[in-house]
Design a protein around this motif. Sequence first.
Motif, PDB file in Angstrom:
ATOM      1  N   VAL A   1     132.417   9.537  55.958  1.00  0.00           N
ATOM      2  CA  VAL A   1     132.291   9.615  55.012  1.00  0.00           C
ATOM      3  C   VAL A   1     131.190   8.834  54.149  1.00  0.00           C
ATOM      4  O   VAL A   1     130.726   8.133  54.935  1.00  0.00           O
ATOM      5  N   THR A   2     130.506   9.190  52.867  1.00  0.00           N
ATOM      6  CA  THR A   2     129.669   8.645  52.336  1.00  0.00           C
ATOM      7  C   THR A   2     129.720   8.310  50.856  1.00  0.00           C
ATOM      8  O   THR A   2     128.296   7.762  50.543  1.00  0.00           O
ATOM      9  N   ILE A   3     130.985   7.676  50.286  1.00  0.00           N
ATOM     10  CA  ILE A   3     130.708   6.895  49.679  1.00  0.00           C
ATOM     11  C   ILE A   3     130.015   5.624  49.638  1.00  0.00           C
ATOM     12  O   ILE A   3     129.415   5.392  48.364  1.00  0.00           O
ATOM     13  N   GLU A   4     130.314   5.031  50.171  1.00  0.00           N
ATOM     14  CA  GLU A   4     129.735   3.467  50.189  1.00  0.00           C
ATOM     15  C   GLU A   4     128.653   3.644  51.555  1.00  0.00           C
ATOM     16  O   GLU A   4     129.181   2.995  53.097  1.00  0.00           O
ATOM     17  N   PRO A   5     128.210   3.912  51.770  1.00  0.00           N
ATOM     18  CA  PRO A   5     127.503   4.174  53.873  1.00  0.00           C
ATOM     19  C   PRO A   5     126.525   2.731  53.846  1.00  0.00           C
ATOM     20  O   PRO A   5     126.600   2.358  54.785  1.00  0.00           O
ATOM     21  N   TRP A   6     126.175   1.782  53.114  1.00  0.00           N
ATOM     22  CA  TRP A   6     126.341   0.786  53.231  1.00  0.00           C
ATOM     23  C   TRP A   6     127.577  -0.250  53.838  1.00  0.00           C
ATOM     24  O   TRP A   6     126.966  -1.308  54.645  1.00  0.00           O
ATOM     25  N   GLN A   7     128.884   0.330  53.753  1.00  0.00           N
ATOM     26  CA  GLN A   7     129.596  -0.315  54.393  1.00  0.00           C
ATOM     27  C   GLN A   7     129.921   0.038  55.934  1.00  0.00           C
ATOM     28  O   GLN A   7     130.931  -0.321  56.470  1.00  0.00           O
ATOM     29  N   ALA A   8     130.615   1.802  55.453  1.00  0.00           N
ATOM     30  CA  ALA A   8     130.634   2.265  56.648  1.00  0.00           C
ATOM     31  C   ALA A   8     130.602   3.790  56.510  1.00  0.00           C
ATOM     32  O   ALA A   8     130.647   4.282  55.381  1.00  0.00           O
ATOM     33  N   LEU A   9     130.519   4.852  57.922  1.00  0.00           N
ATOM     34  CA  LEU A   9     130.143   5.988  57.883  1.00  0.00           C
ATOM     35  C   LEU A   9     131.173   6.340  57.991  1.00  0.00           C
ATOM     36  O   LEU A   9     131.265   7.586  58.495  1.00  0.00           O
TER      37      LEU A   9
ATOM     38  N   GLN B   1     137.252  14.025  51.268  1.00  0.00           N
ATOM     39  CA  GLN B   1     135.051  13.751  51.502  1.00  0.00           C
ATOM     40  C   GLN B   1     135.782  13.337  52.911  1.00  0.00           C
ATOM     41  O   GLN B   1     135.276  14.831  54.140  1.00  0.00           O
ATOM     42  N   ALA B   2     136.705  12.523  53.324  1.00  0.00           N
ATOM     43  CA  ALA B   2     137.341  12.532  55.278  1.00  0.00           C
ATOM     44  C   ALA B   2     137.962  14.103  55.165  1.00  0.00           C
ATOM     45  O   ALA B   2     137.525  14.132  56.228  1.00  0.00           O
ATOM     46  N   ALA B   3     138.347  14.199  54.815  1.00  0.00           N
ATOM     47  CA  ALA B   3     139.186  15.320  55.455  1.00  0.00           C
ATOM     48  C   ALA B   3     138.204  16.759  54.726  1.00  0.00           C
ATOM     49  O   ALA B   3     138.178  17.701  56.194  1.00  0.00           O
TER      50      ALA B   3
ATOM     51  N   ASP C   1     132.691  16.643  61.404  1.00  0.00           N
ATOM     52  CA  ASP C   1     132.374  15.012  61.585  1.00  0.00           C
ATOM     53  C   ASP C   1     133.483  14.395  61.460  1.00  0.00           C
ATOM     54  O   ASP C   1     134.052  14.250  60.376  1.00  0.00           O
ATOM     55  N   ILE C   2     134.043  13.871  61.649  1.00  0.00           N
ATOM     56  CA  ILE C   2     135.174  13.088  62.056  1.00  0.00           C
ATOM     57  C   ILE C   2     135.452  11.805  61.166  1.00  0.00           C
ATOM     58  O   ILE C   2     135.188  11.285  61.780  1.00  0.00           O
ATOM     59  N   MET C   3     136.633  12.237  59.968  1.00  0.00           N
ATOM     60  CA  MET C   3     136.916  11.112  59.324  1.00  0.00           C
ATOM     61  C   MET C   3     135.149  10.509  58.361  1.00  0.00           C
ATOM     62  O   MET C   3     135.503   9.539  58.179  1.00  0.00           O
TER      63      MET C   3
END
Length: 211
Positions: free
Chosen positions: A101-109, A88-90, A97-99
């Motif tokens: 991710v949305t797998i755990e959006p409550w921790q980091a985007l 997803q990051a790649a 959208d550089i790097m």
Amino acid sequence: MSARRPNPSASFAAGDGGTPATGRWSRTSAGLATGQSPAWPLPEPSDRVRRAVVWLLVVAYAAFFSALTIARHEAFDSGAFDLGFMDQAAWNTIRGDIMGVTIEPWQALTHLGYHFDPILIPISLTYLIYPSPHSLLVVQSVVVALGALPVSWLARRWLGSNVAAVAFAAAYLLYPGLQAANVYDFHAFTLSAPLLAWCFWLVETRQLGWL
């Protein structure tokens, strides 16, 4: 008697595993005085054979582990952590959208909120050609395999033996820990082993002018 370290002031051709610029490896440049026995008292293959065997090992490893890791993914044996995460990051990186991710959006985007892996940014360019987790798996296997080249060159330079060069390259590629890291999804730190091997080679041969 064991071979001493070669003279660091000797001129070595880049990418030839310690072969002097003259194209020959002499007993003097290998640190062997007259009358001393070579470090590896075995029949020595030629430089051409040594190069061919090492490259054969590299290609065989890259092909086998690329196929193995892709088959593992296709068999649903890979995971969202970490291959899906990296995929997803790649994917998002080549879309601006550089790097991201949305797998755990409550921790980091962004993936950088979990690990600082900027090397994933240039690797993500492979998604312009083939946007699939397969790209990450192939890149990882190829980069790991290429680490055998500096390992073989260092063995050739230090031990003055083509047999040693092939043996150390094979030992690197057959190391279970390296293979296990290669098989388990995709991780940037798996690339550290081959990249460190290349760094050691550049430091040893003092080819640092371009860094």
